[in-house]
Design a protein around this motif. Structure first.
Motif, PDB file in Angstrom:
ATOM      1  N   PRO A 123       0.681  -1.334  -0.089  1.00 35.05           N
ATOM      2  CA  PRO A 123       0.510   0.086  -0.105  1.00 35.05           C
ATOM      3  C   PRO A 123       0.648   1.218  -0.303  1.00 35.05           C
ATOM      4  CG  PRO A 123      -0.154  -0.975   2.372  1.00 35.05           C
ATOM      5  CD  PRO A 123       0.555  -2.088   1.225  1.00 35.05           C
ATOM      6  N   GLY A 124       1.679   1.144   0.310  1.00 32.04           N
ATOM      7  CA  GLY A 124       2.895   2.602   0.643  1.00 32.04           C
ATOM      8  C   GLY A 124       3.545   2.942  -0.861  1.00 32.04           C
ATOM      9  N   GLY A 125       3.550   1.959  -1.604  1.00 23.79           N
ATOM     10  CA  GLY A 125       4.226   2.600  -2.635  1.00 23.79           C
ATOM     11  C   GLY A 125       2.700   3.004  -3.751  1.00 23.79           C
ATOM     12  N   ASP A 126       1.931   1.601  -3.568  1.00 27.17           N
ATOM     13  CA  ASP A 126       0.112   2.658  -4.364  1.00 27.17           C
ATOM     14  C   ASP A 126      -0.047   4.208  -4.368  1.00 27.17           C
ATOM     15  OD1 ASP A 126       0.132  -0.527  -4.946  1.00 27.17           O
ATOM     16  OD2 ASP A 126      -1.705  -0.991  -3.031  1.00 27.17           O
ATOM     17  N   PHE A 127      -0.122   4.180  -2.852  1.00 26.01           N
ATOM     18  CA  PHE A 127      -0.238   5.683  -2.039  1.00 26.01           C
ATOM     19  C   PHE A 127       0.490   6.562  -2.983  1.00 26.01           C
ATOM     20  CE2 PHE A 127      -2.801   4.808   1.443  1.00 26.01           C
ATOM     21  CZ  PHE A 127      -3.618   3.784   0.200  1.00 26.01           C
ATOM     22  N   SER A 128       2.012   6.564  -3.079  1.00 26.22           N
ATOM     23  CA  SER A 128       2.718   7.601  -3.310  1.00 26.22           C
ATOM     24  C   SER A 128       2.957   7.506  -5.454  1.00 26.22           C
ATOM     25  CB  SER A 128       4.470   6.963  -3.810  1.00 26.22           C
ATOM     26  OG  SER A 128       4.844   5.655  -3.811  1.00 26.22           O
ATOM     27  N   SER A 129       2.024   6.695  -5.950  1.00 25.54           N
ATOM     28  CA  SER A 129       1.931   6.501  -7.242  1.00 25.54           C
ATOM     29  C   SER A 129       0.608   6.577  -7.775  1.00 25.54           C
ATOM     30  CB  SER A 129       2.559   5.445  -7.719  1.00 25.54           C
ATOM     31  OG  SER A 129       1.371   4.395  -7.498  1.00 25.54           O
ATOM     32  N   ILE A 130      -0.499   6.788  -7.164  1.00 27.46           N
ATOM     33  CA  ILE A 130      -1.921   6.446  -7.646  1.00 27.46           C
ATOM     34  C   ILE A 130      -2.384   7.942  -8.122  1.00 27.46           C
ATOM     35  CG2 ILE A 130      -4.101   7.164  -6.844  1.00 27.46           C
ATOM     36  CD1 ILE A 130      -3.543   5.085  -5.271  1.00 27.46           C
ATOM     37  N   ASP A 131      -1.302   9.068  -7.777  1.00 25.55           N
ATOM     38  CA  ASP A 131      -1.857  10.257  -8.982  1.00 25.55           C
ATOM     39  C   ASP A 131      -1.281  10.616  -9.848  1.00 25.55           C
ATOM     40  OD1 ASP A 131      -3.656  11.895  -6.715  1.00 25.55           O
ATOM     41  OD2 ASP A 131      -1.533  11.620  -5.374  1.00 25.55           O
ATOM     42  N   LYS A 162       5.398   8.186   0.798  1.00 26.63           N
ATOM     43  CA  LYS A 162       5.381   7.101   0.282  1.00 26.63           C
ATOM     44  C   LYS A 162       4.101   6.901   1.302  1.00 26.63           C
ATOM     45  CE  LYS A 162       6.756   2.510  -0.203  1.00 26.63           C
ATOM     46  NZ  LYS A 162       8.650   1.685  -0.983  1.00 26.63           N
ATOM     47  N   GLY A 163       2.971   6.231   1.612  1.00 26.29           N
ATOM     48  CA  GLY A 163       1.379   6.045   1.880  1.00 26.29           C
ATOM     49  C   GLY A 163       1.326   7.976   2.171  1.00 26.29           C
ATOM     50  N   LYS A 164       0.969   8.403   0.822  1.00 29.02           N
ATOM     51  CA  LYS A 164       0.431   9.475   0.656  1.00 29.02           C
ATOM     52  C   LYS A 164      -0.828   9.119   1.413  1.00 29.02           C
ATOM     53  CE  LYS A 164      -0.715  14.215  -0.429  1.00 29.02           C
ATOM     54  NZ  LYS A 164      -0.055  14.583   0.631  1.00 29.02           N
ATOM     55  N   GLY A 165      -2.197   9.893   1.787  1.00 27.66           N
ATOM     56  CA  GLY A 165      -3.216  10.591   2.014  1.00 27.66           C
ATOM     57  C   GLY A 165      -4.080   8.974   3.287  1.00 27.66           C
ATOM     58  N   VAL A 166      -2.425   9.021   4.119  1.00 29.37           N
ATOM     59  CA  VAL A 166      -3.115   7.966   5.583  1.00 29.37           C
ATOM     60  C   VAL A 166      -2.216   8.559   5.844  1.00 29.37           C
ATOM     61  CG1 VAL A 166      -3.760   6.366   6.875  1.00 29.37           C
ATOM     62  CG2 VAL A 166      -4.516   6.640   3.999  1.00 29.37           C
ATOM     63  N   GLN A 205       6.099   5.964   6.229  1.00 25.95           N
ATOM     64  CA  GLN A 205       7.068   4.841   7.260  1.00 25.95           C
ATOM     65  C   GLN A 205       6.832   3.850   6.092  1.00 25.95           C
ATOM     66  OE1 GLN A 205       6.875   5.226  10.128  1.00 25.95           O
ATOM     67  NE2 GLN A 205       6.680   7.625  10.054  1.00 25.95           N
ATOM     68  N   ALA A 206       8.881   3.445   6.386  1.00 22.81           N
ATOM     69  CA  ALA A 206       9.107   1.940   5.775  1.00 22.81           C
ATOM     70  C   ALA A 206       8.661   1.068   5.782  1.00 22.81           C
ATOM     71  CB  ALA A 206      10.840   2.039   5.522  1.00 22.81           C
ATOM     72  N   LYS A 207       8.025   0.938   7.055  1.00 20.96           N
ATOM     73  CA  LYS A 207       7.264  -0.277   6.942  1.00 20.96           C
ATOM     74  C   LYS A 207       5.543  -0.643   6.385  1.00 20.96           C
ATOM     75  CE  LYS A 207       4.598   1.208  11.010  1.00 20.96           C
ATOM     76  NZ  LYS A 207       4.113   1.339  12.685  1.00 20.96           N
ATOM     77  N   TRP A 208       5.393   0.064   5.756  1.00 22.65           N
ATOM     78  CA  TRP A 208       3.949   0.685   5.305  1.00 22.65           C
ATOM     79  C   TRP A 208       4.335  -0.504   3.669  1.00 22.65           C
ATOM     80  CZ3 TRP A 208      -0.629  -0.615   6.391  1.00 22.65           C
ATOM     81  CH2 TRP A 208      -0.959  -0.187   7.963  1.00 22.65           C
ATOM     82  N   HIS A 209       6.031  -0.458   3.549  1.00 17.42           N
ATOM     83  CA  HIS A 209       6.237  -0.632   1.332  1.00 17.42           C
ATOM     84  C   HIS A 209       4.888  -2.134   1.507  1.00 17.42           C
ATOM     85  CE1 HIS A 209       8.212  -1.697  -1.476  1.00 17.42           C
ATOM     86  NE2 HIS A 209       8.186  -3.633  -1.275  1.00 17.42           N
ATOM     87  N   HIS A 210       4.984  -2.996   2.747  1.00 17.26           N
ATOM     88  CA  HIS A 210       3.915  -4.269   2.611  1.00 17.26           C
ATOM     89  C   HIS A 210       4.111  -4.425   3.702  1.00 17.26           C
ATOM     90  CE1 HIS A 210       8.166  -6.406   3.172  1.00 17.26           C
ATOM     91  NE2 HIS A 210       7.493  -6.384   4.186  1.00 17.26           N
ATOM     92  N   GLY A 211       2.753  -3.005   4.473  1.00 24.33           N
ATOM     93  CA  GLY A 211       2.272  -3.374   5.646  1.00 24.33           C
ATOM     94  C   GLY A 211       0.796  -3.815   5.335  1.00 24.33           C
ATOM     95  N   VAL A 212       0.152  -3.975   5.836  1.00 26.86           N
ATOM     96  CA  VAL A 212      -1.495  -4.228   5.771  1.00 26.86           C
ATOM     97  C   VAL A 212      -2.118  -4.084   7.489  1.00 26.86           C
ATOM     98  CG1 VAL A 212      -0.838  -5.952   4.205  1.00 26.86           C
ATOM     99  CG2 VAL A 212      -1.151  -7.020   6.319  1.00 26.86           C
TER     100      VAL A 212
END
Ligand SMILES: Cc1ncc(C[n+]2csc(CCOP(=O)(O)OP(=O)(O)O)c2C)c(N)n1
Ligand SMILES: [Mg+2]
Lengths: 317, 272
Positions: free
Chosen positions: B34-42, B241-245, B251-258
């Protein structure tokens, strides 16, 4: 990251013993260093990295560099353990493994983390079912696929003292320690897991305990099946292969492609030395997404699945 | 409203929908990046809803603009974006990483329209995009090729081989967007293997370089929408990374944190 359903009590992720063993080895031998590709967490090396920061070489997301650096460190007198997800270590850096390690004869330990289909849901790019087939033609590399935590530790300890390239798989999928009395790990020597005379299952890695359970099911039906843990794929235990061939039927079982890995090695040896029926259980080609349990079940990698294959194969003997 | 303000509003609405949907998929499956999802969605929303020309009914049309998702782990972003763009129905998103699903943990072009390359191993997208751009150059075609890479991903040497070739060949219809969130899997990019000064590196390889706020749809639209020049173009999108939350940002741990249930609920409150 892939996650599996909770596993039965006593089942262990072999990455933990890998990490603690490496720490002990590093205490004992100052030449030991670890090389990683942004994989400190996935290799469970956080404790190692804080204890031995100067002996932790994180080259970033750069696997070709990682293996080349490993060869260079060996040249400089170090004993590098190069640790990365098995798929990227063997796939991305295959030519470095060939030219810089095997062909150059550098003392590099290649540690393939989360091999096989441990990264279930992440898909075929992250599954490492081809690794054994890719490495096996390089005879300079000893290939070990430990069955459990105990054997993982033994293989790592042996690798640290052995002067030459080694590839060791470290399983992420939790497995129980095999219940075999007085075990000794000897590279190139298999272990007898179950005695039997009507067929032999040759397995390694995460599938050995499943093969043993399959033999137990078959024993109840009156079928006597030997089970061998062939942890070292290269050099392979020819004495055990000869004994297996004499049971008249061999099934190979592995968390790997059925092409070119353990199954390939056994089929090659028997075809040349003691022709006998060989059936291979494992993965045939790229797999879809799905949990490890789902992918194992689909490939027939379960006690019942293996037993069913043996029953069928006995008829084809 | 003007056409442009309409477009910007659509991008904004769709980006919000993508964030909520992607995080729901990750929450339900308890897997993902999710971290990398949120950084790239825009960036993806700007490309799909403001810049690129494509026809979802004819996904392999020869003159389509191409998008290559090199950071293939960010499937939450890619799958929601392609869905919103009309390539497949929303129900399919519910199968995310399920047994045998077409929505594999990393994208597969043989399962899903709109996907151009089976990425996942990092450092593959730019070489493939370079090949697409060379094909377009040979044919004198007008289509454009966009490729999104992570920043940690740039540590892979294959990117720089492609950068050299694309610069050398003046692949003017090729644009790489770097998701410059300054984090990779374990820690910061600069602590791992320094990338800065990044613009100068691309310039030295023969690229036109632009730096933008990777969450500002107007700036993204300006730079990505501009007509091709005579060099390949590198857009360094400065992102979070993790933009919006709030609890995920940087936070690096949200790279593949759930998320657990509580975190999911809080995220849904913030993503409005
Ligand atoms: C060749 C390869 N090596 C390692 C990985 C494991 N991996 C997946 S994502 C990731 C970090 C990527 O960081 P970055 O490119 O910065 O992506 P983002 O921050 O946008 O998620 C790593 C190391 C991989 N997918 N491919
Ligand atoms: Mg990053």
């Amino acid at each position: 990251m892939a996650h599996a359903a909770p596993s039965p009590a006593g089942y262990k992720d072999c990455r933990n013993i890998w990490a603690s063993t490496l720490e002990k080895l590093a205490e004992e031998d100052p030449r030991i260093v670890v090389v990683v590709n942004d994989s400190i967490g996935s290799s469970k090396l956080n404790a190692f990295a804080s204890r031995f920061p100067e002996r932790t070489v994180n080259v970033g997301i750069a696997e070709q560099l990682m293996v080349g650096v490993g060869a260079g460190l060996a040249n400089g007198g170090k004993i590098p353990f190069v640790s990365a997800a098995a798929c990227f270590l063997t796939g991305r850096a295959l030519e470095q493994i060939k030219a810089d390690v095997a062909y150059s004869g550098y003392n590099v330990k290649l540690v393939g983390q989360s091999p096989g289909i441990a990264y279930g849901e992440l898909g075929a790019t992250h599954h490492s079912i081809e690794d054994l087939a890719w490495l096996r033609p390089m005879q300079q590399i000893a290939i070990v696929v430990p069955a459990d935590s105990w054997e993982t530790e033994q293989a790592l300890r042996w690798a640290a003292t052995y002067d030459g390239p080694v590839f060791i798989r470290v399983s992420r999928m939790p497995v129980p320690d095999l219940d075999i009395p007085n075990r000794v790990f000897e590279p190139g020597k298999s272990e007898l897991v179950r005695e039997g005379s009507e067929a032999t299952i040759i397995a390694n890695g995460t599938t050995v305990h499943l093969a043993a359970a399959a033999a137990d099911l078959l024993a109840q039906e009156g079928l006597s099946v030997r089970v061998v843990n062939m942890a070292t794929v290269h050099p392979i235990d020819e004495t055990a292969l000869e004994a297996a061939a004499r049971t008249g039927l061999i099934l190979t079982v592995e968390e790997a492609s059925i092409r070119g890995g353990l199954g390939g090695a056994v089929a090659e040896w028997t075809a040349e030395n003691h022709p006998v029926r060989v059936e291979r259980i494992g993965f045939d080609g790229f797999r879809s997404t799905g949990s490890v349990d789902y992918l194992f079940e689909q490939a027939g990698l379960s006690a019942e699945g293996i037993a069913a294959r043996v029953r069928g194969a006995v008829g084809r003997k | 409203m003007t056409d442009r303000s309409n477009t910007v509003a659509t991008i904004r609405d769709n980006a919000l929908w993508m964030r909520r949907k992607a995080f729901t998929m990750v929450y339900n499956k308890q897997l993902g990046h999710p971290g990398g999802d949120f950084s790239s969605i825009d960036v993806l929303a700007t490309l799909f809803f403001g810049v690129m020309r494509f026809d979802p009914a004819n996904p392999r049309k020869a003159d389509r603009d191409r998008f290559v998702m090199s950071k293939g782990h960010a499937t939450g972003a890619l799958y929601t974006g392609l869905c919103k763009a009309g390539f497949y129905p929303e129900e399919l998103l519910e199968t995310y990483m399920g047994p045998g699903s077409r929505l594999n943990g990393h994208p597969n072009r043989q399962y899903l329209p709109g996907v151009e390359a089976n990425t996942g191993p990092l450092g593959h997208g730019l070489p493939i995009a370079t090949g697409i751009a060379i094909a377009g150059q040979i044919d004198g075609a007008s289509y454009r090729t966009f490729v999104l890479t992570g920043d940690g991903e740039l540590q892979e040497g294959s990117n720089w081989e492609a950068a050299m070739t694309a610069g050398h060949r003046h692949l003017s219809h090729l644009t790489v967007i770097v998701d410059r969130n300054r984090l990779q899997q374990g820690q910061g990019t600069e602590e791992t293997s320094r990338l800065d000064p990044l613009p100068e590196k691309w310039q030295a390889f023969g690229w036109d370089v632009f730096e933008v706020d990777g969450h500002n749809h107007e700036s993204l639209l300006d730079v990505l929408g501009a007509a091709p020049g005579d060099k390949p173009r590198c857009v360094i999108a400065n992102t979070v990374k993790g933009k919006g939350v709030s609890f995920m940002e940087n936070q690096a741990k949200w790279h593949h944190g759930v998320p657990d249930a509580e975190q999911f609920a809080q995220a849904m409150e913030e993503l409005v």
